[in-house]
Design a protein around this motif. Structure first.
Motif, PDB file in Angstrom:
ATOM      1  N   GLY A 185       0.805  -1.062  -0.046  1.00  0.00           N
ATOM      2  CA  GLY A 185       0.086   0.179  -0.156  1.00  0.00           C
ATOM      3  C   GLY A 185       0.824   1.237   0.053  1.00  0.00           C
ATOM      4  O   GLY A 185       0.272   2.302  -0.208  1.00  0.00           O
ATOM      5  N   ASP A 186       1.981   1.287   0.054  1.00  0.00           N
ATOM      6  CA  ASP A 186       3.061   2.338   0.305  1.00  0.00           C
ATOM      7  C   ASP A 186       2.951   3.126  -1.063  1.00  0.00           C
ATOM      8  O   ASP A 186       2.746   2.623  -2.198  1.00  0.00           O
ATOM      9  CB  ASP A 186       4.594   1.902   0.355  1.00  0.00           C
ATOM     10  CG  ASP A 186       4.823   1.658   1.862  1.00  0.00           C
ATOM     11  OD1 ASP A 186       3.881   2.013   2.742  1.00  0.00           O
ATOM     12  OD2 ASP A 186       6.088   1.263   2.190  1.00  0.00           O
ATOM     13  N   THR A 187       3.314   4.400  -0.805  1.00  0.00           N
ATOM     14  CA  THR A 187       3.420   5.328  -2.061  1.00  0.00           C
ATOM     15  C   THR A 187       4.958   5.521  -2.132  1.00  0.00           C
ATOM     16  O   THR A 187       5.799   6.123  -1.278  1.00  0.00           O
ATOM     17  CB  THR A 187       2.822   6.981  -1.816  1.00  0.00           C
ATOM     18  OG1 THR A 187       1.436   6.438  -2.052  1.00  0.00           O
ATOM     19  CG2 THR A 187       3.380   7.724  -3.233  1.00  0.00           C
ATOM     20  N   VAL A 188       5.611   5.297  -3.494  1.00  0.00           N
ATOM     21  CA  VAL A 188       7.010   5.082  -3.531  1.00  0.00           C
ATOM     22  C   VAL A 188       7.267   6.094  -4.825  1.00  0.00           C
ATOM     23  O   VAL A 188       6.556   6.169  -5.488  1.00  0.00           O
ATOM     24  CB  VAL A 188       7.409   3.714  -3.790  1.00  0.00           C
ATOM     25  CG1 VAL A 188       8.767   3.715  -4.355  1.00  0.00           C
ATOM     26  CG2 VAL A 188       7.014   2.840  -2.620  1.00  0.00           C
ATOM     27  N   VAL A 189       8.410   6.806  -4.678  1.00  0.00           N
ATOM     28  CA  VAL A 189       9.115   7.602  -5.738  1.00  0.00           C
ATOM     29  C   VAL A 189      10.436   7.229  -6.038  1.00  0.00           C
ATOM     30  O   VAL A 189      11.402   6.724  -5.052  1.00  0.00           O
ATOM     31  CB  VAL A 189       9.055   8.980  -5.441  1.00  0.00           C
ATOM     32  CG1 VAL A 189       9.996   9.449  -4.460  1.00  0.00           C
ATOM     33  CG2 VAL A 189       9.502   9.701  -6.827  1.00  0.00           C
ATOM     34  N   ILE A 190      10.934   7.036  -7.201  1.00  0.00           N
ATOM     35  CA  ILE A 190      11.909   6.606  -7.978  1.00  0.00           C
ATOM     36  C   ILE A 190      12.777   7.561  -8.757  1.00  0.00           C
ATOM     37  O   ILE A 190      12.138   7.915  -9.622  1.00  0.00           O
ATOM     38  CB  ILE A 190      12.169   5.422  -8.779  1.00  0.00           C
ATOM     39  CG1 ILE A 190      11.250   4.185  -7.686  1.00  0.00           C
ATOM     40  CG2 ILE A 190      13.611   4.978  -9.209  1.00  0.00           C
ATOM     41  CD1 ILE A 190      10.288   3.745  -8.018  1.00  0.00           C
TER      42      ILE A 190
END
Length: 368
Positions: A185-190
């Motif tokens: 459920g996490d929001t991730v940015v790369i």
């Protein structure tokens, strides 16, 4: 034993593809027949002369896979015919680092590895009557190479060697880092969707991330990243001053995990700044220029953010790499779309030129 290999004689020089002599394995060592080897950016640092641990002439390559053809005395865990992936990060199981169970780092052979020799201080390669040096303890740009047993991961025999070779570096680094820190459920940015970044996308998807944001200067990176699970793309070349604002907006004020894969200290700071106050984690994977420093005000971490690094995705190679082979064989991890070019060893210079001009994501050298 005679072996076809690509030798780098000095920074900036083209490779010399020639025959080298490979000595038999000594105690604790294994002779491996390499089937295939990927070209990685870390090899490029040795070509460009910025890798302080490369001793010339050197046989580069650290993203390979092959078969055991001979074992030296005192080798207990490997036998002739086993399929293996050489590891630039060993796992001895006996040093303080291994016994701590807090890190995947093992520096038991680092002093000799970084001098281009085996743990006993000598090389197993000779070229034109002189010593040729090992690179990262693996030297997979040679058809035959000698590697310490503690730097070899035994893998299942039904896995295609010309694909799982990529697990020797970039893929495992990216996927492993994501599996380490991303929760369902996490929001991730790369930041940076190159060879490591797109694999963080894969890892985040496997981990069950709810939103996966990618930031890059090149819109051409978006299609493959979306195939791997990217949900949102930000073209940093359009409005570079608004990237932080855009990421925060997509993350509802801040992201749960930010991964930095560019090596630029300004982007590293940006990745930390977009993390959610209270629990956001910023993971640094990009390699910065020599001597570079990152300025961080204490308040940026005092209120609960975590700033950390990741080496080989936090994966212990000998005991943990088999999991990633299984993910690929089970269809959960993609490798094939990453391979944009398949080359003969004679075309190795062309492979690195494609890496530099951005026309190749991963090139793989085939020995068979």
């Amino acid at each position: 034993m005679a072996s076809r290999a690509a030798i780098l004689t000095a920074p900036g020089s083209p490779f010399v593809v020639d025959t080298v002599e490979v000595a038999p394995p000594r105690p604790g060592e294994v002779l491996v027949e390499i089937a295939a080897s990927g070209l990685c950016h870390t090899d490029l640092t040795a070509i460009e002369g910025s890798n302080a641990s490369c001793v010339y002439p050197a046989i580069l390559g650290h993203e390979g896979a092959g078969r055991v053809v001979e074992v030296g005395p005192e080798v207990r865990g490997l036998a002739v015919g086993d399929h293996v992936i050489p590891l630039y990060g060993p796992e001895c199981g006996a040093c303080r680092m291994c016994l701590s169970r807090r890190t995947n780092l093992c520096w038991s052979i680092k002093p000799t590895r970084d001098r281009g020799v085996m743990p006993d201080g000598t090389s197993r390669f000779r070229w034109r009557g002189e010593v040729a040096h090992h690179f990262m303890g693996t030297s997979t740009f040679s058809r035959y190479t000698v590697v310490p047993e503690i730097a070899l991961a035994k893998i299942r025999k039904d896995a295609p060697l010309d694909r799982v070779c990529l697990l020797g570096c970039g893929v495992t680094t990216g996927v492993g880092a994501a599996l380490d820190d991303v929760r369902e459920g996490d929001t991730v940015v790369i930041f940076g969707l190159g060879g490591i970044g797109v694999n963080i996308v894969q890892g985040a998807r496997i981990a069950g991330a709810g939103r996966i944001i990618g930031v890059d200067l090149h819109a051409s990176k978006e299609p493959l990243a979306r195939r791997f699970g990217l949900t949102d793309f930000i073209d940093a070349s359009r409005e570079p001053g608004r990237v932080t604002e855009q990421v925060r907006a997509l993350g509802g004020g801040g992201v749960d995990v930010a991964f930095e894969c560019t090596g630029h200290t300004g982007v590293m700071r940006q990745a930390l700044d977009v993390c959610q106050v209270g629990w956001g984690t910023c993971v640094l994977l990009g390699v910065e220029p020599a001597g570079a420093e990152m300025a961080v005000p204490p308040v940026a971490v005092r209120y609960g953010r975590t700033l950390k690094g990741s080496y080989f995705g936090g994966v212990k190679g000998r005991s943990g790499l088999g999991r990633f082979v299984d993910l690929y064989m089970d269809g959960k991890l993609e490798l094939d779309p990453l391979i944009t070019h398949r080359l003969d060893l004679a075309d190795i210079d062309e492979g690195f030129r494609r890496m530099q001009d951005g026309s190749a994501l991963r090139s793989v050298i085939h020995f068979e």
